[in-house]
Scaffold this motif. Structure first.
Motif, PDB file in Angstrom:
ATOM      1  N   LEU A  76      16.264 -31.671   0.769  1.00 29.81           N
ATOM      2  CA  LEU A  76      16.328 -31.026  -0.790  1.00 29.81           C
ATOM      3  C   LEU A  76      17.372 -30.394  -1.141  1.00 29.81           C
ATOM      4  O   LEU A  76      18.220 -29.675  -0.362  1.00 29.81           O
ATOM      5  N   VAL A  77      18.230 -31.471  -2.729  1.00 30.00           N
ATOM      6  CA  VAL A  77      19.350 -30.766  -2.583  1.00 30.00           C
ATOM      7  C   VAL A  77      18.612 -29.243  -4.298  1.00 30.00           C
ATOM      8  O   VAL A  77      17.471 -30.409  -4.944  1.00 30.00           O
ATOM      9  N   VAL A  78      19.601 -28.651  -4.060  1.00 31.52           N
ATOM     10  CA  VAL A  78      19.166 -27.441  -4.756  1.00 31.52           C
ATOM     11  C   VAL A  78      20.917 -28.326  -5.776  1.00 31.52           C
ATOM     12  O   VAL A  78      21.848 -26.683  -5.558  1.00 31.52           O
ATOM     13  N   LEU A  79      20.178 -28.203  -6.998  1.00 32.98           N
ATOM     14  CA  LEU A  79      21.239 -27.166  -8.456  1.00 32.98           C
ATOM     15  C   LEU A  79      22.169 -26.267  -8.680  1.00 32.98           C
ATOM     16  O   LEU A  79      20.843 -25.640  -9.935  1.00 32.98           O
ATOM     17  N   LEU A  80      22.991 -25.142  -8.497  1.00 30.87           N
ATOM     18  CA  LEU A  80      22.376 -24.149  -8.282  1.00 30.87           C
ATOM     19  C   LEU A  80      23.426 -24.229  -9.840  1.00 30.87           C
ATOM     20  O   LEU A  80      24.179 -24.237  -9.882  1.00 30.87           O
ATOM     21  N   GLU A  81      23.802 -22.946 -10.868  1.00 37.86           N
ATOM     22  CA  GLU A  81      24.903 -22.450 -11.427  1.00 37.86           C
ATOM     23  C   GLU A  81      26.096 -22.975 -11.001  1.00 37.86           C
ATOM     24  O   GLU A  81      27.021 -22.850 -11.725  1.00 37.86           O
ATOM     25  N   GLU A  82      26.065 -22.121  -9.743  1.00 42.71           N
ATOM     26  CA  GLU A  82      27.919 -22.021  -9.450  1.00 42.71           C
ATOM     27  C   GLU A  82      27.943 -22.578  -7.865  1.00 42.71           C
ATOM     28  O   GLU A  82      28.909 -22.712  -7.423  1.00 42.71           O
ATOM     29  N   GLU A  83      27.346 -23.514  -7.245  1.00 44.06           N
ATOM     30  CA  GLU A  83      27.284 -24.291  -6.201  1.00 44.06           C
ATOM     31  C   GLU A  83      26.149 -25.100  -6.284  1.00 44.06           C
ATOM     32  O   GLU A  83      25.005 -25.335  -6.833  1.00 44.06           O
ATOM     33  N   LEU A  84      25.865 -26.026  -5.223  1.00 47.57           N
ATOM     34  CA  LEU A  84      25.153 -27.631  -4.790  1.00 47.57           C
ATOM     35  C   LEU A  84      24.637 -27.021  -2.847  1.00 47.57           C
ATOM     36  O   LEU A  84      25.765 -27.273  -2.526  1.00 47.57           O
ATOM     37  N   VAL A  85      23.712 -27.300  -3.188  1.00 49.98           N
ATOM     38  CA  VAL A  85      22.838 -26.455  -1.589  1.00 49.98           C
ATOM     39  C   VAL A  85      21.559 -27.296  -1.700  1.00 49.98           C
ATOM     40  O   VAL A  85      20.752 -27.227  -2.097  1.00 49.98           O
ATOM     41  N   VAL A  86      22.265 -28.244  -0.027  1.00 58.93           N
ATOM     42  CA  VAL A  86      20.856 -29.370   0.155  1.00 58.93           C
ATOM     43  C   VAL A  86      20.739 -28.689   1.750  1.00 58.93           C
ATOM     44  O   VAL A  86      21.355 -28.302   3.035  1.00 58.93           O
TER      45      VAL A  86
END
Length: 1041
Positions: free
Chosen positions: A356-366
């Motif tokens: 799961l790849v999540v683009l946040l306003e301040e970082e990228l979390v996988v």
């Protein structure tokens, strides 16, 4: 006169050729996380993702080292990005309602991103408002030949790809407006289109979701409505179940519904299931939902939002549900978008997502969806540099293998909670050659951490994090909410990500860093005057240490000064447990506890020097004893006693200094003459001519002398150690140099014992020279040159045969760089040898200085040392050393970008970094030989559109620039277009309830009733179409209401 004539002669061609081989300015790559991301897309066939930003940039990422960027011509927010899967093309939607087609091209065997053409939906003439034609959602068909648009007015349009030509289709939804309940109507239309989804098995069927909850399954091949689904809540998103027998809708009430698709029931009013996971209290909207089938049989449900409004409405969450497992990922910044990496081929019956790849306003979390507990996957790039605000940076070139392996090993032990799964976004091929030498970039942060980054290549990868906060007693108030949430059973929050905008204490901020790469000794200096020498330990286990505290009074009991700033940070009592890696040896506390402004380390002598706004000190960390403390305060430097965090600054003194500066500027302005006088224009013209001919002797402007009582004149700007001649010309030895804000340079001769007697004898310091620059300009840098004019080697380099020994036979010299000029003095007499006054525009000041070794691109054996200077105007100058002759000048940073100029750091090989945003470093190169830039290629096996379209610039009004008539279409395009245009002669048009919208201007609340006014026969429709095409010179469009 003879000297003037000689210097006005023409350029030396041989020297110009050498300069071309040595110097070249290039901005190469942007490190870090994109500032203000706004859109996300993923191509599962090419395995690359794209991130759009609010500044109009599109950044494509694949395997580490595979990245390239495209920039829209207009600065507008990228709201959506969609790949044409497997083709290397993508479509972007901006907030100005324009769509842009991008192609992945080849430039010197490397991939790059190019804009091919753009398109915007035309509005009805005479109506200024275009809200109805504003595009809300895009859908690229799996065949990659059609682009479907949904608008706020409820219209659905089709564009031919890649030409972006608006196509004409008939609609059989004319009776729909009257057949649905009143609740699903928005005036005379059905409301904005919120979602478009293609059927996973039948590509000619599309789900159309309207904001009021109505969902339509439309067959655009037969132009027939297969099913109507009457949702009772405002719609947010749609997603198909892989089998195509059902789909899922998410809604504004915080719930989602599963709908069954049946051909026997054309109108479905109730879903199969309806769930509000965090109910029954009011919840926020579920903005996006994904439904993935797995081998276990239980579907994996992922959705963003849906939190209870009253208690957790301010949280940024993404929920993962599978059977009885429920995890709420809690982020510290807003969720922009997310996707899963799963099987998309028709051969697989299940989605079976792996990540799961999540683009946040301040970082990228996988997130690893295959591992138990769903741990995070460490990102090889896109790391949030600003997880805490960056306060300083430090670069190390040619890192020894021993230090590198120890830092990497310590970093791996910190990432035990993360999975070792390979990075899922692995598309493209990195063509860059193997790294010859390792580079480290160290960043100091506001929360007291020092982060180590692998800066050897294009991908800036995190290696290790050192936290200095564990040494001090601080209050962690902002973590109370997270601790309280962890104790509660519901919702099951899990804090994910490393972005933390809070700081436990502003005094923890790291101000200066210095690292000896051969001994592994690190010095970290902070905002409250704390200086901590650290040593890198190789023990794989945590160790306890009780770091000794030593206070060093820089005021030396000087009377008349009272510190009004912040208190020092109290250290923890007793032993403190430290993780493997760097551990403190001793803690030195400067008194008063002002921010450290400079620091330097000589590991071979076991000495660390540091300076503040009050003076400088020298400390022997081996014997844990102070060697020297010198106060540099002027009697009028009371402002230095208030500190950067003080709230009791004297308003009277501030006003007095402001008027003093205004008075000085007026006086200097009178001396320079009136700006509006005719002579000033002549002077400007002469200045421009002087800039064009750099070989002519530059006209050096007069430097105004500074007053000795300027505030903060005692600030120590630079420190350095050197083994040179200070006492006489025959005996050399250790020395320490310090430069202040008032243009004063102090040189101390040091008596350092032999290595075997370090524990027995103490270091002694004796003032050898004190230099006062005539114009009292702040000293930015000090460097000692050997007899050949080369910089002295670093500690341990000569003793370990890592560098050539310096020339100790000829006279040494010291290069002192101030904000106004560069000057070389001969040692030990300190007699001026040469100087260069900075001759830029008025107000130019030196901000950053570094000695750099430039290697020739023509010959590996030839290199030159240069003095690199960055000014407050953002331009970079390179001078020869020690002659100080100007070599090249480049415009690098905008002069308005004060933070970028202040954050710039140079490398010893001719590169540099500076912050272009709080989360991004811009990397540049001044060397023609040493360049770190992306060299990558996307491997595209599928057919593409390069033969059927050409790169065309958009027109000024943003509308599409038509394709040339002579261009040929591919067979697939022709088949689709013929199929669409044949719909005009379909029997469905003969029905009295049918309508064909042949209008291009679609502004206002258009409904089926409005379209009925245009009902004509097939012959009349074809004639109208032919006439409209001839008159407007543009293709027709379609609208589904």
């Amino acid at each position: 006169m003879m000297k003037f004539r000689f210097r006005r002669q023409g350029n030396d061609p041989q020297r110009e050729k050498i300069k071309q081989d040595l110097f070249a300015f290039n901005k190469t790559v942007e490190h870090g996380f994109p500032s203000q991301p706004s859109a996300l897309a993923y191509d599962p066939k090419l395995q690359v993702m794209a991130i759009g930003t609010k500044s109009g940039a599109i950044k494509v990422y694949g395997a580490p080292g595979v990245e390239f960027t495209g920039l829209h011509k207009d600065t507008a927010t990228v709201t959506q990005i969609h790949f044409l899967q497997g083709q290397g093309w993508m479509v972007s939607l901006l907030d100005d309602n324009t769509m842009h087609l991008w192609e992945t091209g080849q430039k010197e065997r490397c991939s790059d991103l190019r804009e091919v053409r753009s398109f915007s939906l035309p509005g009805r003439s005479g109506i200024e408002s275009t809200s109805v034609t504003r595009v809300t959602v895009l859908l690229v068909k799996s065949s990659s030949d059609l682009l479907t648009l949904g608008t706020e007015g409820g219209g659905v349009h089709f564009l031919e790809l890649p030409s972006l030509r608006l196509l004409l289709l008939g609609s059989c939804l004319s009776g729909l407006h009257h057949s649905v309940p009143e609740d699903y109507r928005c005036g005379k239309s059905l409301g904005p289109v919120e979602a478009l989804q293609e059927h996973p098995l039948h590509a000619h069927k599309i789900l159309i979701g309207y904001s009021r909850g109505l969902v339509v399954l439309w067959d655009f091949k037969s132009r027939h409505v297969d099913n109507l689904f009457l949702g009772k809540q405002q719609l947010e998103s749609l997603v198909w179940v892989r089998s195509g027998s059902s789909f899922v809708s998410s809604h504004s009430d915080g719930g989602y519904m599963v709908w069954s698709v049946s051909s026997s029931t054309p109108c479905i009013q109730e879903p199969v299931t309806s769930t509000i996971p965090y109910g029954p209290f009011p919840c926020k909207a579920v903005t996006k939902i994904l439904w993935r089938t797995t081998q276990s049989g239980a579907a994996l449900v992922l959705f963003s939002g849906g939190m209870p409004r009253a208690s957790y409405g301010d949280r940024h969450c993404l929920t993962i549900l599978q059977d009885s497992v429920h995890v709420t990922l809690d982020f510290t910044s807003r969720v922009i978008d997310f996707f899963t990496v799963h099987h998309v081929d028709r051969d697989h019956e299940l989605d079976d997502p792996s990540a799961l790849v999540v683009l946040l306003e301040e970082e990228l979390v996988v997130i690893d969806l295959q591992a138990a507990g769903w741990p995070t996957i460490p990102a090889p790039y896109l790391a949030p540099l600003h997880s805490s605000a960056i306060t300083c940076s430090y670069h190390i070139s040619n890192v020894p293998t021993r230090l590198w392996e120890r830092v990497v090993s310590a970093g791996l032990q910190q990432c035990s909670a993360q999975t070792c799964t390979n990075w899922p976004i692995c598309g493209g091929k990195n063509l860059a050659p193997a790294v010859k030498q390792r580079e480290l970039l160290l960043t100091g942060h506001e929360d007291g951490t020092v982060r180590f980054w692998d800066a050897s290549g294009v991908a800036l990868q995190p290696l290790y994090k050192l936290s200095t906060a564990s040494i001090f007693q601080i209050d962690c108030e902002h973590n109370d909410s997270f601790t309280q949430a962890a104790e509660e059973e519901w919702p099951p929050f899990r804090k994910v990500g490393c972005f933390d905008p809070y700081s436990d204490d502003p005094r923890l901020g790291v101000q200066k860093i210095c690292l000896c790469k051969y001994s592994g000794k690190l010095v970290v200096a902070g905002t409250a005057g704390q200086v901590g020498p650290h040593v890198l330990l190789t023990s794989p286990h945590s160790t306890a240490s009780s770091g000794a505290l030593d206070n060093l009074d820089l005021l030396q009991d000087r009377e008349g000064f009272t510190w009004k700033g912040h208190d020092r940070l109290p250290p923890k009592s007793g032993s403190v447990l430290f993780a493997p890696g760097f551990q403190p040896v001793v803690l030195v506390q400067c008194m008063p506890p002002a921010a450290v402004t400079s620091v330097t380390l000589h590991a071979e002598w076991n000495l660390v020097a540091f300076g503040t706004s009050h003076g400088f000190g020298l400390f022997d960390y081996h014997r844990r004893s102070p060697v020297l403390a010198r106060c540099t305060l002027h009697p009028n430097d009371s402002l230095a006693m208030e500190g950067p965090l003080s709230r009791v600054k004297s308003l009277k003194k501030s006003l007095r200094q402001s008027f003093r500066r205004i008075r000085k500027s007026r006086v200097s302005g009178k001396k320079r003459g009136v700006v509006s006088s005719p002579s000033s224009k002549v002077q400007e013209a002469n200045a421009q001519l002087a800039e064009q001919d750099s070989e002519v002797t530059p006209v050096q402007r007069r430097i105004e002398p500074r007053s000795a009582d300027d505030s903060l004149s005692g600030v120590v700007r630079c420190l350095c150690f050197a083994d040179t001649f200070l006492r006489d010309g025959t005996h050399h030895g250790p020395t320490m140099w310090a430069g202040t804000n008032s243009g004063c340079v102090y040189a101390y001769a040091l008596d350092v014992p032999l290595q075997e007697k370090f524990s027995e004898q103490s270091v002694e310091a004796l003032l050898g020279k004190e230099i006062q620059l005539m114009h009292r300009a702040p000293v930015v840098s000090i460097a000692v040159l050997d007899g050949r004019g080369n910089p002295l080697p670093e500690p341990y380099e000569v003793s370990r045969d890592l560098a050539k020994a310096p020339d100790m036979q000829s006279s040494h010299s010291v290069l002192i760089a101030s904000e106004e000029q560069f000057k070389v003095f001969m040692l030990p007499k300190v007699s001026a040898k040469t100087k260069f006054k900075l001759t830029a525009h008025e107000g130019c000041r030196v901000r950053k200085v570094a000695l750099v070794s430039f290697s020739s691109v023509a010959s590996e054996d030839y290199s030159e040392n240069g003095l690199v200077c960055l000014t407050n105007l953002g331009d970079i100058h390179v001078f020869s050393v020690p002659a100080l002759r100007p070599q090249v000048r480049y415009d690098c940073i905008r002069k308005e970008d004060i933070s970028g100029i202040a954050s710039c750091v140079f490398t010893k090989t001719g590169q540099g970094f500076y912050l272009i945003s709080p989360s991004e470093f811009e990397r540049f190169s001044l060397s023609a030989r040493v360049i770190t830039e992306p060299q990558c290629q996307l491997i595209i096996h599928s057919w593409n559109f390069s033969s059927s379209c050409t790169s065309v610039s958009p027109q000024a009004n943003g509308t599409h620039k038509s394709q040339s008539p002579g261009q040929s279409r591919s067979a697939g395009d022709a088949e689709v277009i013929d199929e669409l245009q044949s719909a005009l002669s379909s029997p469905c048009l003969d029905s009295p309830n049918s309508s064909a919208d042949i209008t291009l201007d679609t502004t206002g609340e258009l409904t089926v009733e409005d379209v009925k006014d245009f009902l004509v026969s097939v012959d009349e429709a074809e004639n109208n179409l032919r006439n409209m095409t001839e008159e407007d010179g543009r293709p027709p469009g379609i609208l589904i209401n």
